[in-house]
Design an enzyme around this catalytic site. Structure first.
Site, PDB file in Angstrom:
ATOM      1  N   GLN A 184      -4.439  -4.441   7.199  1.00 16.46           N
ATOM      2  CA  GLN A 184      -5.475  -5.351   6.718  1.00 16.46           C
ATOM      3  C   GLN A 184      -5.625  -6.571   7.618  1.00 16.46           C
ATOM      4  O   GLN A 184      -6.732  -7.027   7.900  1.00 16.46           O
ATOM      5  CB  GLN A 184      -5.170  -5.822   5.283  1.00 16.46           C
ATOM      6  CG  GLN A 184      -5.354  -4.739   4.239  1.00 16.46           C
ATOM      7  CD  GLN A 184      -6.765  -4.175   4.213  1.00 16.46           C
ATOM      8  OE1 GLN A 184      -7.729  -4.841   4.581  1.00 16.46           O
ATOM      9  NE2 GLN A 184      -6.892  -2.925   3.805  1.00 16.46           N
ATOM     10  N   ASP A 217       3.229  -4.154   8.214  1.00 16.02           N
ATOM     11  CA  ASP A 217       2.026  -3.344   8.054  1.00 16.02           C
ATOM     12  C   ASP A 217       0.826  -4.274   8.238  1.00 16.02           C
ATOM     13  O   ASP A 217       0.465  -5.023   7.340  1.00 16.02           O
ATOM     14  CB  ASP A 217       2.041  -2.716   6.657  1.00 16.02           C
ATOM     15  CG  ASP A 217       0.738  -1.996   6.331  1.00 16.02           C
ATOM     16  OD1 ASP A 217      -0.182  -1.990   7.183  1.00 16.02           O
ATOM     17  OD2 ASP A 217       0.648  -1.441   5.227  1.00 16.02           O
ATOM     18  N   HIS A 273       0.859  -1.175   0.000  1.00 15.09           N
ATOM     19  CA  HIS A 273       0.000   0.000   0.000  1.00 15.09           C
ATOM     20  C   HIS A 273       0.907   1.241   0.000  1.00 15.09           C
ATOM     21  O   HIS A 273       2.010   1.214   0.570  1.00 15.09           O
ATOM     22  CB  HIS A 273      -0.840  -0.038   1.280  1.00 15.09           C
ATOM     23  CG  HIS A 273      -1.915   0.995   1.363  1.00 15.09           C
ATOM     24  ND1 HIS A 273      -1.668   2.291   1.764  1.00 15.09           N
ATOM     25  CD2 HIS A 273      -3.253   0.918   1.125  1.00 15.09           C
ATOM     26  CE1 HIS A 273      -2.809   2.972   1.757  1.00 15.09           C
ATOM     27  NE2 HIS A 273      -3.784   2.167   1.375  1.00 15.09           N
ATOM     28  N   LYS A 295     -10.255  -0.250  10.472  1.00 15.82           N
ATOM     29  CA  LYS A 295     -10.301  -1.487   9.702  1.00 15.82           C
ATOM     30  C   LYS A 295     -10.497  -2.692  10.621  1.00 15.82           C
ATOM     31  O   LYS A 295     -10.433  -3.833  10.161  1.00 15.82           O
ATOM     32  CB  LYS A 295      -9.012  -1.651   8.891  1.00 15.82           C
ATOM     33  CG  LYS A 295      -8.843  -0.588   7.797  1.00 15.82           C
ATOM     34  CD  LYS A 295      -7.726  -0.974   6.844  1.00 15.82           C
ATOM     35  CE  LYS A 295      -7.080   0.226   6.182  1.00 15.82           C
ATOM     36  NZ  LYS A 295      -7.884   0.824   5.121  1.00 15.82           N
ATOM     37  N   CYS A 332      -4.540   2.381  -3.781  1.00 15.26           N
ATOM     38  CA  CYS A 332      -3.301   2.902  -3.184  1.00 15.26           C
ATOM     39  C   CYS A 332      -2.177   1.885  -3.311  1.00 15.26           C
ATOM     40  O   CYS A 332      -1.381   1.699  -2.377  1.00 15.26           O
ATOM     41  CB  CYS A 332      -3.502   3.266  -1.720  1.00 15.26           C
ATOM     42  SG  CYS A 332      -4.638   4.625  -1.483  1.00 15.26           S
TER      43      CYS A 332
HETATM   44  C1  LIG Z   1      -2.210  -2.567   3.645  1.00 16.81           C
HETATM   45  C2  LIG Z   1      -2.529  -1.194   4.153  1.00 16.81           C
HETATM   46  N1  LIG Z   1      -1.582  -0.506   4.785  1.00 16.81           N
HETATM   47  C3  LIG Z   1      -1.797   0.725   5.292  1.00 16.81           C
HETATM   48  C4  LIG Z   1      -3.010   1.342   5.139  1.00 16.81           C
HETATM   49  C5  LIG Z   1      -3.193   2.724   5.673  1.00 16.81           C
HETATM   50  O1  LIG Z   1      -4.061   2.757   6.766  1.00 16.81           O
HETATM   51  P1  LIG Z   1      -4.712   4.145   7.199  1.00 16.81           P
HETATM   52  O2  LIG Z   1      -5.305   4.734   5.977  1.00 16.81           O
HETATM   53  O3  LIG Z   1      -5.728   3.743   8.201  1.00 16.81           O
HETATM   54  O4  LIG Z   1      -3.642   4.981   7.788  1.00 16.81           O
HETATM   55  C6  LIG Z   1      -4.052   0.661   4.491  1.00 16.81           C
HETATM   56  C7  LIG Z   1      -5.365   1.288   4.349  1.00 16.81           C
HETATM   57  O5  LIG Z   1      -5.913   1.469   3.314  1.00 16.81           O
HETATM   58  C8  LIG Z   1      -3.796  -0.638   3.966  1.00 16.81           C
HETATM   59  O6  LIG Z   1      -4.741  -1.319   3.325  1.00 16.81           O
END
Ligand SMILES: Cc1ncc(COP(=O)(O)O)c(C=O)c1O
Ligand SMILES: Cc1ncc(COP(=O)(O)O)c(C=O)c1O
Lengths: 144, 404, 404, 144
Positions: free
Chosen positions: B195, B192, B115, B218, B362
């Site tokens: 998800q 990370d 992401h 999430k 993203c």
């Molecule tokens: C794999 C992953 N990492 C990081 C993020 C970023 O999270 P946040 O937008 O809550 O900061 C997301 C969210 O879309 C994600 O799917």
């Protein structure tokens, strides 16, 4: 029919299919990438000029059906006209989306987008190719 | 009916009917909103310094929430958990605080399928400090090619940042192997978990990583909150990232002393109510039977795949073997439809009451690796059930007709 | 009874009785919790990219909230407002994004009476980039000595950062004069409005500043949210601070293009529900009669001063002339008691149901200027009334007896 | 009587008043500042040693009555004793606060803090001077 289907009528589909006719222009006078950063769609346009007249418009559309259809409308309407025709197109597109004012003259093709008026979150899709051509032309005239 | 649905008013009422955009944001659970509402109705207060009864209550609730999140992540001590405003903020914190100690020529390794939240902060760090970004590639179905890691690691590799689960394909990374390989070479690993966290508690101790991040919205919790877990030995020596109140021991214009972790990394008034909400989400999730939920999620994922596989125009970007249930995966999948753009697909299916996300998710580098501009994504949560699959099936059929 | 009390369940129920710690955090207003609860009960969704109906609704609510906050601040266009997780995060954003363009030897001027949130980010910036921190001193009662500004400004001054209202003394800074003087010299001004915002809408246009920050939890809104207003000409060219999703136009490993403002500065999923709550707080506040509320707040402040002035052991750290109602002030005041430490004062008064804050109030340089370690602070909000003054009076008398 | 008053009884007040007797020590063997970063209280201690014996304890307390009183207890109990007495004091203070176990021997004075047991958020106040002396002594013995 659900609320969303009305924009995908024959007129729009037809236009979108025609976007494929828009070839690339090797020796364009200007080229520009316009992005809708919110959704990731991108329109690349190339314009060949002949004095103040738009000789040809080419490029590549990576976006939804509305972006493709709008690019096709421009590709159908602008070539052979004075560059000023584009500003008129944008004005007419904005008016159509804002309150349904029908497009006229060179830009009658825009009326295919009438159903989009009720889908505010898709208005930017229709405008993206216009913005791309506008920015492209701005690169060539030194005004800006 | 799926028994979780009653705990989600937006789902139970049908207002969020056929909600299949859980990878972007889940609905919020009643135990979470209840605990936040109670905290505020009974008199909220700022945390960390107050002495009157409301203030001590606020502080106790806030620190209890930290303990809950720590337990959810498998941390030994609650003070290993830092509250942030989200997973993105947590990764940026590490990029700045840990990045402050890196030097020109050092390398950061990231996965190709990450992401943007796990790419851009590292790109910006590389820009600021003259570091190199090294990319660990994915294979054709989006799985990290872990076998290439050894060759890509150098003696300048200072961090490996990979996702626990892909927000595009649902592919789950073998984070234990990666952490183990990195650990042998003394390289910290950031996972990370944005998800992954929506699908049950994790265990940083058994993973063996050094940083782990997640987001509240999430995992059935509030928006505006996330958490960073970091190995205490690393945290102890890390400089602060943001400056402000509550992260200092003493401030003067001659110089400033910083507080110990976790406070050093929590500048200003934290998202107090949201932290309490995240604690409630963690507590609630820890009480569930995740073996059962995971089986249900897999079955529903298979049903989604079955629907999609009926149609020749549809291609699923499916992690290898997952459809057959061979490897762990998250209940997230991406597909493309010949002759139809994801935004148009989402529009038509949205009109049918099916919430899907279309776009690059993203993860533009992954889109490039797949050779597509965008996909359409369906992602499940524990409250989805067969009625959602039926609605999805009907909407797919209609969409194929409308966008023909 | 004060008619606002009914809109604050914690106040109306008496659970937060005699709540005089509003400068740390106000109670949350019912119009705010109602709007947030509605957003979530009706089905929440992530913002900025979704196409299905819940997603477009979420985005519209989020952008409407931005417009409300912009109106509250007197901004011309909603896109001049960036949502952050709080005032502290907003100041750090400016310190990083604006600070990125500064060079060794450049100077940042801050007030001596600032909250640590408006000191530490600048100290850290100075450390990172080799800048100088120049301090504009306060006089004996905590007012900024604006007349010294001209001498302290140099041709290397790149920013002036001052508070709109002190969280310790309630002193209000003449931000118009400062902005005007700075503007003539081409120096941007940042105003820390964290305290001021709880006492009515502001007008960045008439102030003439370049950056203005505030926090939701000090203006009857949710925790975990704040806002930065910045002059659009400045914003346009500022590099991003945090990296992640939704702040980019295109990401590849060859390089990344950033989105236009405000999105460039809002990396990741924003605090969606809290932004909607802050919008509700702004809307609600904009509908109130602030001339009337300000008069009531001043009268109550005078009553607090009258209580304190009865006792010889008590010294009020009072901005000059304010007791007599001559200059604008916020309803915040600090006092010390001979022979009693603020923490003990707060403990005893807290036992009597009066919530006060004791300590350095994240303003240690101001404490040094006053020559004290700590003070006790009482701070009012629009829901306070004479019953609170009576309780305060009784508790002060008891405290003086207990701590004799 | 309200819930908070019980900690401010005569015994604590008496102790806190005695904290003023704790002078500064010019040629201390160690000195240390201990901060409670959450509330801003600070205890500066200086210890003069004679071999392994604590000869004198001095310093300055900038904190609440409980911090002052705890400093006074240490100042009353430790001088003249072996440095090991401090560890015992900390253990007894923690036990008293945790479950009311009465302090004994050299540290009987700690029993004045019995009412603090019910005020968890003030436990750190009592412990701060102990931590200051402990850190100070740690500086002198090379262990750590
Ligand atoms: C794999 C992953 N990492 C990081 C993020 C970023 O999270 P946040 O937008 O809550 O900061 C997301 C969210 O879309 C994600 O799917
Ligand atoms: C004057 C002032 N500035 C900034 C802040 C920081 O605000 P926040 O803690 O909400 O980030 C505060 C809050 O205490 C304050 O009083």
């Amino acid at each position: 029919m659900s609320a969303a289907d009305d924009i995908y009528d024959a007129a729009i589909k037809d236009l979108a299919a025609r976007a494929r006719n828009m070839g690339r222009i090797e020796d364009a006078d200007c080229s520009h990438d316009a992005d809708n950063f919110l959704c990731g769609d991108r329109v690349t346009v190339e314009v060949a000029l002949n004095g103040d007249a738009i000789e040809n418009i080419g490029g590549k559309v990576r976006g939804c059906m509305l972006v493709q259809a709008a690019a096709a409308v421009i590709h159908g309407a602008a070539p052979g006209k004075d560059r000023a025709v584009l500003a008129e197109g944008i004005t007419q597109a904005r008016a159509l989306l804002a309150d349904g004012t029908p497009a006229t003259g060179d830009w009658e093709g825009l009326n295919a987008f009438t159903p989009v008026q009720g889908h505010k979150h898709r208005h930017d899709c229709v405008l993206l190719p216009f913005e791309a051509v506008e920015a492209c032309l701005a690169d060539t005239d030194g005004t800006d | 009916m799926n028994s979780f649905r009653n705990l989600f008013p937006a789902i139970a009422s049908g207002r969020a009917r056929t909600y299949l955009d859980n990878a972007a944001m889940t609905q919020i659970a009643k135990p979470v909103t209840d605990r936040m509402a109670e905290f505020e109705a009974d008199g909220r207060s700022n945390v960390k310094r107050g002495i009157y009864p409301l203030a001590t209550r606020a502080n106790e609730s806030f620190e209890a929430a930290r303990a809950s999140v720590a337990a959810f992540m498998g941390a030994k001590d609650k003070d290993e958990v830092i509250f942030t405003s989200g997973a993105t903020a947590a990764i940026n914190l590490v990029a700045h605080a840990y990045g402050a100690g890196l030097k020109s020529g050092d390398e950061i390794m990231v996965g190709e399928g990450e992401h943007h939240a796990n790419i851009v902060p590292w790109q910006m760090l590389c820009e600021r400090k003259g570091l190199e970004l090294v990319v660990l590639p994915v294979d054709g179905d989006g799985h990290l090619q872990i076998e290439k890691m050894v060759d890509l690691i150098s003696d300048r590799t200072r961090l490996i940042a990979v996702t626990h689960g892909s927000n595009v394909t649902g592919a789950v990374t073998d984070v234990r192997i990666i952490s183990n390989m990195a650990r042998k070479r003394g390289i910290p690993v950031l996972i990370d978990g944005a998800q992954r966290a929506g699908h049950g508690p994790v265990d940083v101790a058994s993973i063996g990583c050094d940083f782990y991040v997640l987001s509240g919205h999430k995992m059935f919790g509030p928006t505006g909150i996330g958490a960073l877990w970091a190995r205490p030995e690393i945290l102890q020596d890390l400089p602060p990232f943001l400056g402000g109140g509550e992260m200092i021991t003493r401030v003067s214009f001659d110089g400033t002393d910083y507080a110990p972790p976790p406070h050093r990394f929590e500048a200003g008034t934290p998202p107090v109510t949201q932290a309490i909400g995240l604690g409630a989400a963690a507590d609630w999730m820890m009480g569930l039977d995740w073996a059962e939920i995971t089986t249900a999620e897999r079955e529903l994922t298979q049903s989604l795949l079955d629907v999609l596989n009926q149609h020749k125009r549809i291609t699923v970007w499916d992690p290898m073997g997952v459809a057959a249930g061979k490897v762990p995966r998250l209940p997230i999948l991406s597909f493309t439809v010949e002759g139809a753009h994801p935004h148009d697909i989402c529009e038509v299916m949205g009109g049918e009451g099916v919430a899907l996300r279309g776009g690059h998710h993203c993860a533009q580098p992954l889109m490039s690796a797949f050779g597509v501009d965008a996909t359409t994504r369906a992602s499940l949560a524990l409250y989805n059930d067969e009625t959602d699959i039926e609605a999805f099936d009907k909407a797919i059929t209609r969409m194929l007709k409308v966008l023909s």
